[in-house]
Design an enzyme around this catalytic site. Structure first.
Site, PDB file in Angstrom:
ATOM      1  N   GLU A 159       1.015  -0.708  -5.095  1.00 43.00           N
ATOM      2  CA  GLU A 159      -0.182   0.123  -5.200  1.00 43.00           C
ATOM      3  C   GLU A 159       0.179   1.602  -5.318  1.00 43.00           C
ATOM      4  O   GLU A 159       0.504   2.235  -4.323  1.00 43.00           O
ATOM      5  CB  GLU A 159      -1.093  -0.042  -3.976  1.00 43.00           C
ATOM      6  CG  GLU A 159      -2.454   0.603  -4.193  1.00 43.00           C
ATOM      7  CD  GLU A 159      -2.880   1.649  -3.162  1.00 43.00           C
ATOM      8  OE1 GLU A 159      -2.070   2.061  -2.325  1.00 43.00           O
ATOM      9  OE2 GLU A 159      -4.045   2.055  -3.225  1.00 43.00           O
TER      10      GLU A 159
ATOM     11  N   GLN B 295      -8.213   0.046  -9.592  1.00 47.69           N
ATOM     12  CA  GLN B 295      -9.162   0.260  -8.502  1.00 47.69           C
ATOM     13  C   GLN B 295      -9.627   1.710  -8.437  1.00 47.69           C
ATOM     14  O   GLN B 295      -8.894   2.629  -8.821  1.00 47.69           O
ATOM     15  CB  GLN B 295      -8.521  -0.118  -7.158  1.00 47.69           C
ATOM     16  CG  GLN B 295      -7.120   0.404  -7.039  1.00 47.69           C
ATOM     17  CD  GLN B 295      -6.583   0.505  -5.631  1.00 47.69           C
ATOM     18  OE1 GLN B 295      -7.321   0.474  -4.653  1.00 47.69           O
ATOM     19  NE2 GLN B 295      -5.274   0.655  -5.519  1.00 47.69           N
TER      20      GLN B 295
ATOM     21  N   HIS C 218       0.834  -1.194   0.000  1.00 45.94           N
ATOM     22  CA  HIS C 218       0.000   0.000   0.000  1.00 45.94           C
ATOM     23  C   HIS C 218       0.876   1.254   0.000  1.00 45.94           C
ATOM     24  O   HIS C 218       1.563   1.528   0.971  1.00 45.94           O
ATOM     25  CB  HIS C 218      -0.874  -0.057   1.262  1.00 45.94           C
ATOM     26  CG  HIS C 218      -1.901   1.014   1.356  1.00 45.94           C
ATOM     27  ND1 HIS C 218      -1.852   1.996   2.312  1.00 45.94           N
ATOM     28  CD2 HIS C 218      -3.025   1.242   0.631  1.00 45.94           C
ATOM     29  CE1 HIS C 218      -2.906   2.778   2.181  1.00 45.94           C
ATOM     30  NE2 HIS C 218      -3.635   2.342   1.166  1.00 45.94           N
ATOM     31  N   ARG C 219       0.872   1.972  -1.105  1.00 44.26           N
ATOM     32  CA  ARG C 219       1.720   3.166  -1.292  1.00 44.26           C
ATOM     33  C   ARG C 219       3.207   2.788  -1.191  1.00 44.26           C
ATOM     34  O   ARG C 219       4.015   3.586  -0.734  1.00 44.26           O
ATOM     35  CB  ARG C 219       1.376   4.259  -0.277  1.00 44.26           C
ATOM     36  CG  ARG C 219      -0.115   4.511  -0.105  1.00 44.26           C
ATOM     37  CD  ARG C 219      -0.419   5.641   0.851  1.00 44.26           C
ATOM     38  NE  ARG C 219      -1.824   5.638   1.253  1.00 44.26           N
ATOM     39  CZ  ARG C 219      -2.401   6.498   2.061  1.00 44.26           C
ATOM     40  NH1 ARG C 219      -1.697   7.488   2.562  1.00 44.26           N
ATOM     41  NH2 ARG C 219      -3.693   6.407   2.377  1.00 44.26           N
TER      42      ARG C 219
ATOM     43  N   GLU D 228      -4.644   3.062  -8.356  1.00 44.43           N
ATOM     44  CA  GLU D 228      -5.951   3.596  -7.968  1.00 44.43           C
ATOM     45  C   GLU D 228      -6.153   4.963  -8.603  1.00 44.43           C
ATOM     46  O   GLU D 228      -5.327   5.870  -8.419  1.00 44.43           O
ATOM     47  CB  GLU D 228      -6.065   3.740  -6.439  1.00 44.43           C
ATOM     48  CG  GLU D 228      -7.425   4.346  -6.079  1.00 44.43           C
ATOM     49  CD  GLU D 228      -7.645   4.636  -4.596  1.00 44.43           C
ATOM     50  OE1 GLU D 228      -6.835   4.188  -3.763  1.00 44.43           O
ATOM     51  OE2 GLU D 228      -8.628   5.333  -4.298  1.00 44.43           O
TER      52      GLU D 228
ATOM     53  N   HIS E  53      -0.998  10.385  -3.103  1.00 46.18           N
ATOM     54  CA  HIS E  53      -2.300  10.035  -2.523  1.00 46.18           C
ATOM     55  C   HIS E  53      -3.291  11.191  -2.489  1.00 46.18           C
ATOM     56  O   HIS E  53      -4.419  11.076  -2.957  1.00 46.18           O
ATOM     57  CB  HIS E  53      -2.119   9.480  -1.107  1.00 46.18           C
ATOM     58  CG  HIS E  53      -3.418   9.094  -0.469  1.00 46.18           C
ATOM     59  ND1 HIS E  53      -4.192   9.988   0.254  1.00 46.18           N
ATOM     60  CD2 HIS E  53      -4.118   7.935  -0.473  1.00 46.18           C
ATOM     61  CE1 HIS E  53      -5.288   9.386   0.674  1.00 46.18           C
ATOM     62  NE2 HIS E  53      -5.267   8.130   0.241  1.00 46.18           N
TER      63      HIS E  53
ATOM     64  N   ASP F  36      -1.340   5.217  -5.765  1.00 47.10           N
ATOM     65  CA  ASP F  36      -2.505   6.099  -5.912  1.00 47.10           C
ATOM     66  C   ASP F  36      -2.135   7.095  -6.999  1.00 47.10           C
ATOM     67  O   ASP F  36      -1.020   7.610  -7.009  1.00 47.10           O
ATOM     68  CB  ASP F  36      -2.758   6.874  -4.614  1.00 47.10           C
ATOM     69  CG  ASP F  36      -3.190   5.966  -3.479  1.00 47.10           C
ATOM     70  OD1 ASP F  36      -4.141   5.203  -3.659  1.00 47.10           O
ATOM     71  OD2 ASP F  36      -2.556   6.039  -2.411  1.00 47.10           O
TER      72      ASP F  36
END
Ligand code: G3P
Ligand code: CA
Length: 275
Positions: A41, A168, A14-15, A132, A56, A43
């Site tokens: 991942e 996503q 995540h990130r 994302e 993000h 963003d």
């Protein structure tokens, strides 16, 4: 969990490995790759000149600092209002050292924004990609830009030949627009913690299954009923964002298909896949 099951379980950084290095920075992604994650991942925000950057927030004030700025000084404004060149003049690691002194490193000062294309150029199909689309309603054209970029890098289909990609978003409309540009790339609908509070989970997931291949729920939404309702409809289940070891155990035990985590080493250890 057997070793075969552990191998099929998706560990999603995540990130990047953002518990240990500034989110969306080269060190965070490099660390995740060293740990052996299945997916990175990023963003995505879109700049004023149409570049997709790993960032993000829609605004700069949490993680970007002006060059030469003092302690605690942050940049102002929206990412989408700057060109990539303007954004690159900002520093994106100092905030981490100030907020997490126990994990601070001198090398985290002076980091600059990374584009999704640079990530793809660096690691290509050596890892799965889980971009994302962030606030797509604020940056029209983001869906097409993402589809074009992925296609340029050879990610056009289900992924066996070129590594896996899952796209996503919290916005159903954006996922449906993305499908128009890249129909073969799998889509994952994100669900916030309140997403099923006043509706039956079966109804929510039946709707998601009409246009997506997976669901990314806030981890507290996931129980046996949720999981069964998703799996019965053929949806992958990737809860976010789980750093707590007990919550990892609970979700692994329920049978989720993978987890978003800021601490991939912790999850890999649990799966018996030593980082
Ligand atoms: O993408 C899954 C999860 O990351 C959604 O929340 O705010 O961390 O992007 P956020
Ligand atoms: Ca995210």
């Amino acid at each position: 969990m057997t070793s075969a099951e552990a191998a099929g379980f998706d560990v999603i950084a995540h990130r990047g490995a953002s518990a240990y290095a500034p989110e969306h920075s080269w060190p965070a992604y490099e660390l995740a790759m060293e740990m052996g994650v299945d997916f990175l991942e990023p963003d995505l925000q879109m700049t004023a000149d149409g570049e997709l950057v790993a960032f993000h927030d829609p605004t700069l004030d949490r993680t970007a600092s002006p060059p030469g700025g003092g302690r605690g000084e942050r940049a102002r404004g929206a990412v989408r209002e700057l060109t990539l060149e303007e954004l690159r003049r900002l520093e994106v690691g100092r905030w981490f050292n100030e907020r997490h002194p126990e994990r601070a490193r001198p090398g985290y000062e002076g980091l600059t924004v990374v584009t999704f294309e640079e990530l793809l150029e660096r690691w290509g199909d050596r890892v799965g990609w889980y971009p994302e689309m962030k606030n797509p309603e604020l940056t029209p054209g983001m869906e097409e830009a993402l589809a074009t970029l992925l296609e340029r890098h050879g990610f056009t289909g289900a992924g066996e030949e070129r590594g896996r990609v899952l796209v996503q978003c919290f916005s159903r409309a954006a996922l449906e627009r993305f499908r128009e540009f890249a129909p073969a790339l799998p889509r994952v609908q994100l669900l916030g913690p309140e997403a099923v509070s006043d509706r039956a989970v079966e109804g929510v997931l039946a709707e998601v299954a009409e246009y997506a291949q997976g669901v990314g729920p806030h981890h507290r939404l996931v129980d046996a009923r949720f999981l069964e309702a998703a799996h019965i409809r053929g949806l992958l289940v990737h809860p976010w964002t789980v750093d707590d070891p007990a919550e990892m155990d609970r979700l692994i035990g329920l049978g989720v298909d993978g987890l978003f985590t800021n601490a991939p080493d912790r999850l890999l250890e649990k799966l018996g896949r030593r980082p």
